[in-house]
Design a protein around this motif. Structure first.
Motif, mmCIF file in Angstrom:
data_model
loop_
_atom_site.group_PDB
_atom_site.id
_atom_site.type_symbol
_atom_site.label_atom_id
_atom_site.label_comp_id
_atom_site.label_asym_id
_atom_site.label_seq_id
_atom_site.Cartn_x
_atom_site.Cartn_y
_atom_site.Cartn_z
ATOM 1 N N ARG A 50 -34.522 6.013 -33.571
ATOM 2 C CA ARG A 50 -34.908 7.109 -32.674
ATOM 3 C C ARG A 50 -34.242 8.431 -33.040
ATOM 4 N NH1 ARG A 50 -39.333 6.747 -30.431
ATOM 5 N NH2 ARG A 50 -38.673 8.177 -28.775
ATOM 6 N N ASP A 51 -33.510 8.460 -34.137
ATOM 7 C CA ASP A 51 -32.739 9.657 -34.491
ATOM 8 C C ASP A 51 -33.609 10.806 -34.982
ATOM 9 O OD1 ASP A 51 -30.339 8.550 -33.806
ATOM 10 O OD2 ASP A 51 -29.666 8.146 -35.856
ATOM 11 N N ARG A 52 -33.133 12.019 -34.696
ATOM 12 C CA ARG A 52 -33.684 13.251 -35.256
ATOM 13 C C ARG A 52 -32.700 13.727 -36.323
ATOM 14 N NH1 ARG A 52 -33.479 17.330 -32.281
ATOM 15 N NH2 ARG A 52 -35.455 18.387 -32.615
ATOM 16 N N ARG A 93 -36.849 8.848 -36.474
ATOM 17 C CA ARG A 93 -38.046 9.222 -35.715
ATOM 18 C C ARG A 93 -38.648 10.508 -36.257
ATOM 19 N NH1 ARG A 93 -38.626 12.256 -30.683
ATOM 20 N NH2 ARG A 93 -36.364 12.268 -30.456
ATOM 21 N N ASP A 152 -29.112 14.276 -34.328
ATOM 22 C CA ASP A 152 -28.305 13.056 -34.369
ATOM 23 C C ASP A 152 -27.597 12.904 -35.708
ATOM 24 O OD1 ASP A 152 -29.241 11.667 -31.778
ATOM 25 O OD2 ASP A 152 -31.133 12.137 -32.800
ATOM 26 N N ASN A 208 -43.987 12.423 -40.162
ATOM 27 C CA ASN A 208 -42.826 12.694 -39.297
ATOM 28 C C ASN A 208 -41.787 13.592 -39.983
ATOM 29 O OD1 ASN A 208 -42.086 10.627 -41.099
ATOM 30 N ND2 ASN A 208 -40.577 9.770 -39.682
#
Length: 217
Positions: free
Chosen positions: A82-84, A104, A149, A130
């Motif tokens: 789920r990290d950016r 993510r 993140d 993405n």
């Protein structure tokens, strides 16, 4: 299977073996790197060497990093699904493509318009939806998209850049080469805590310098 297909399969197998032998042992990282064809990011005379564990020249006087270094830097980030992630120094786009298989959302920035344009074309060809690429001064990060993140810097700074540290979430990780540009640098892992920043030296590396401002190209 044709002779050429067998040759490519064998080179990819050697490629993954080289990664493991250099210390890239994280299963998710190895899988992500296996899925990204480095050959898609190497053009011209050096295309035949795409599966060698060596840095190669690309446009604008830059380089595509040695795959084992890409793997070790990615591994040090410990990316969660789920990290950016912010990447400073798009280059060929290869590192961003690897990150895209783990995170993510990946934001990547480079001062060379041509490199960003060519990387975006490759991302589209590979169906990597993405990744968002920007032309800009990476030393200032992307404050409009922060916090992140994880942050990965693929050019050497004399110190971890303050604006990038400020854009890192608490419990976030940044990996950055630190040192003088005319000498071997040290790859540093920075973890942001509630109390400040913790630094860990990982290994010696050699990267192009982190340059402020936009390139003229």
């Amino acid at each position: 299977m044709t002779d050429r297909a067998e040759d490519i399969a064998e080179r990819k197998m050697r490629f993954l073996y080289a990664l493991r032998s250099k210390g890239v042992t994280d299963g998710r990282v190895l899988t992500a790197m296996e899925r990204v064809d480095r050959g898609a990011f190497v053009r011209g005379l050096f295309a035949e060497r795409a599966y060698e564990d060596t840095p190669l020249p690309i446009a604008c006087g830059q380089t595509i990093s040695q795959p084992s270094i890409v793997g070790l830097m990615t591994q040090a980030l410990a990316i969660a699904p789920r990290d950016r992630v912010l990447e400073v120094g798009t280059g060929s786009g290869y590192q961003a493509a690897v990150l895209a298989g783990l995170a993510r959302r990946v934001y990547t920035i480079d001062r060379h318009r041509r490199l960003v344009r060519e990387a975006e074309e490759t991302f589209r060809t590979l169906g990597l939806s993405n990744i968002t690429a920007f032309t800009g001064d990476g030393s200032h990060g992307l404050p409009d998209q922060a916090p992140f993140d994880r942050i990965l810097v693929t050019a050497a700074a004399e110190d971890p850049p303050g604006p990038l540290l400020a854009q890192l979430k608490v419990d976030g990780i940044m990996v950055v080469p630190v040192g003088q540009t005319d000498a071997v640098q040290t790859l540093v892992k920075v973890v942001r805590t509630e109390a400040g920043f913790e630094y860990e030296e990982l290994r010696s590396v050699r990267f192009v310098p982190l340059v402020e401002g936009l390139a003229a190209d």
